[in-house]
Write a protein that holds these residues in place. Structure first.
Motif, mmCIF file in Angstrom:
data_model
loop_
_atom_site.group_PDB
_atom_site.id
_atom_site.type_symbol
_atom_site.label_atom_id
_atom_site.label_comp_id
_atom_site.label_asym_id
_atom_site.label_seq_id
_atom_site.Cartn_x
_atom_site.Cartn_y
_atom_site.Cartn_z
ATOM 1 N N ASP A 197 0.918 -1.250 0.087
ATOM 2 C CA ASP A 197 -0.036 -0.176 -0.054
ATOM 3 C C ASP A 197 0.749 1.159 0.035
ATOM 4 O O ASP A 197 0.331 2.265 -0.448
ATOM 5 N N ASN A 198 1.931 1.107 0.362
ATOM 6 C CA ASN A 198 2.895 2.410 0.998
ATOM 7 C C ASN A 198 3.770 2.359 -0.472
ATOM 8 O O ASN A 198 4.710 3.425 -0.387
ATOM 9 N N GLY A 199 3.793 1.335 -1.383
ATOM 10 C CA GLY A 199 4.676 1.452 -2.571
ATOM 11 C C GLY A 199 6.092 0.935 -2.391
ATOM 12 O O GLY A 199 7.147 1.090 -3.033
ATOM 13 N N ALA A 200 6.414 0.397 -0.994
ATOM 14 C CA ALA A 200 7.563 -0.216 -0.738
ATOM 15 C C ALA A 200 7.923 -1.520 -1.346
ATOM 16 O O ALA A 200 8.933 -2.068 -1.345
ATOM 17 N N LEU A 201 6.972 -2.528 -1.753
ATOM 18 C CA LEU A 201 6.927 -3.551 -2.279
ATOM 19 C C LEU A 201 5.845 -3.733 -3.432
ATOM 20 O O LEU A 201 4.871 -3.339 -3.211
ATOM 21 N N THR A 202 6.329 -4.452 -4.471
ATOM 22 C CA THR A 202 5.315 -4.763 -5.694
ATOM 23 C C THR A 202 4.496 -5.993 -5.291
ATOM 24 O O THR A 202 5.249 -6.812 -4.426
ATOM 25 N N LYS A 203 3.535 -6.027 -5.844
ATOM 26 C CA LYS A 203 2.895 -7.300 -5.771
ATOM 27 C C LYS A 203 3.721 -8.612 -6.390
ATOM 28 O O LYS A 203 3.966 -9.663 -5.632
ATOM 29 N N ASP A 204 4.518 -8.288 -7.382
ATOM 30 C CA ASP A 204 5.231 -9.269 -7.785
ATOM 31 C C ASP A 204 6.513 -9.886 -6.959
ATOM 32 O O ASP A 204 6.745 -10.773 -6.793
ATOM 33 N N GLN A 205 7.130 -8.905 -6.277
ATOM 34 C CA GLN A 205 7.996 -9.014 -5.361
ATOM 35 C C GLN A 205 7.278 -10.017 -3.986
ATOM 36 O O GLN A 205 8.265 -10.926 -3.575
ATOM 37 N N ALA A 206 6.221 -9.358 -3.797
ATOM 38 C CA ALA A 206 5.482 -10.220 -2.327
ATOM 39 C C ALA A 206 5.187 -11.571 -3.048
ATOM 40 O O ALA A 206 5.576 -12.451 -2.164
ATOM 41 N N LYS A 222 1.238 -1.060 -10.129
ATOM 42 C CA LYS A 222 1.951 -1.205 -11.016
ATOM 43 C C LYS A 222 3.457 -0.941 -11.356
ATOM 44 O O LYS A 222 4.143 -1.527 -12.204
ATOM 45 N N GLN A 223 4.062 -0.372 -10.575
ATOM 46 C CA GLN A 223 5.521 -0.297 -10.653
ATOM 47 C C GLN A 223 6.225 -0.007 -9.413
ATOM 48 O O GLN A 223 5.574 0.556 -8.465
ATOM 49 N N PRO A 224 7.584 -0.135 -9.265
ATOM 50 C CA PRO A 224 8.277 0.128 -8.080
ATOM 51 C C PRO A 224 8.425 1.354 -7.658
ATOM 52 O O PRO A 224 8.121 2.064 -8.357
ATOM 53 N N ALA A 225 8.533 1.602 -6.427
ATOM 54 C CA ALA A 225 8.600 2.847 -5.540
ATOM 55 C C ALA A 225 9.734 3.907 -6.361
ATOM 56 O O ALA A 225 9.527 4.966 -6.669
ATOM 57 N N ALA A 226 10.751 3.235 -6.820
ATOM 58 C CA ALA A 226 12.046 3.882 -7.214
ATOM 59 C C ALA A 226 11.632 4.436 -8.803
ATOM 60 O O ALA A 226 12.004 5.459 -9.038
ATOM 61 N N LEU A 227 10.822 3.603 -9.454
ATOM 62 C CA LEU A 227 10.334 4.180 -10.619
ATOM 63 C C LEU A 227 9.400 5.409 -10.767
ATOM 64 O O LEU A 227 9.487 6.366 -11.272
ATOM 65 N N ARG A 228 8.577 5.446 -9.550
ATOM 66 C CA ARG A 228 7.469 6.306 -9.435
ATOM 67 C C ARG A 228 8.279 7.700 -8.956
ATOM 68 O O ARG A 228 8.113 8.699 -9.317
ATOM 69 N N ALA A 229 9.312 7.463 -8.012
ATOM 70 C CA ALA A 229 10.252 8.655 -7.635
ATOM 71 C C ALA A 229 10.819 9.500 -8.720
ATOM 72 O O ALA A 229 11.020 10.615 -8.716
ATOM 73 N N ASP A 230 11.423 8.449 -9.828
ATOM 74 C CA ASP A 230 12.106 8.992 -10.738
ATOM 75 C C ASP A 230 11.188 9.787 -11.585
ATOM 76 O O ASP A 230 11.409 10.954 -12.272
ATOM 77 N N GLU A 231 9.759 9.503 -11.903
ATOM 78 C CA GLU A 231 8.840 10.038 -12.549
ATOM 79 C C GLU A 231 8.589 11.664 -11.701
ATOM 80 O O GLU A 231 8.446 12.541 -12.625
ATOM 81 N N GLY A 232 8.566 11.695 -10.779
ATOM 82 C CA GLY A 232 8.348 12.896 -9.928
ATOM 83 C C GLY A 232 9.363 13.936 -9.929
ATOM 84 O O GLY A 232 9.394 14.815 -9.936
#
Length: 109
Positions: free
Chosen positions: A39-48, A96-106
């Motif tokens: 929920d906080n974007g620290a882990l993707t569904k695939d990783q879990a 949809k995507q890992p937190a690192a990718l979302r941070a890069d978009e911002g």
């Protein structure tokens, strides 16, 4: 990311008869933590799902080591299977995507 950790390294390796209720409570806590991380974007569904799959493999491999009664092993596998179903059904803003990718978009703003 396969788990190369032996089942012998498990925290339960010394307890040949872990309490089923304790196992269920531990699984509930772990599942809650996984959902929170997702929920906080620290882990993707695939990783879990990969982590749960890895735990499933370790538990299946422990059968040949005869470290626990069959009923306990089956109960553990059922808990992991239930957890996998719950995580598979999870949906949220960060699936949809890992937190690192979302941070890069911002950073482009």
């Amino acid at each position: 990311m396969a788990n190369i950790t032996s089942a012998a390294d498990s925290a339960f390796s010394e307890d040949r008869n872990p309490n089923g209720a304790a196992q269920a409570q531990a699984a509930l806590l772990l599942e809650s933590l996984i959902h929170s991380l997702m929920d906080n974007g620290a882990l993707t569904k695939d990783q879990a799902l990969e982590a749960i799959g890895s735990a499933f493999e370790v538990k299946e491999e422990s059968e040949s080591e005869e470290k626990e009664p069959e009923a306990i092993r089956r109960h553990s596998l059922a808990l992991l299977s239930s957890m996998r179903s719950s995580i598979t059904a999870h949906s949220g803003a960060y699936d949809k995507q890992p937190a690192a990718l979302r941070a890069d978009e911002g950073a482009d703003d």
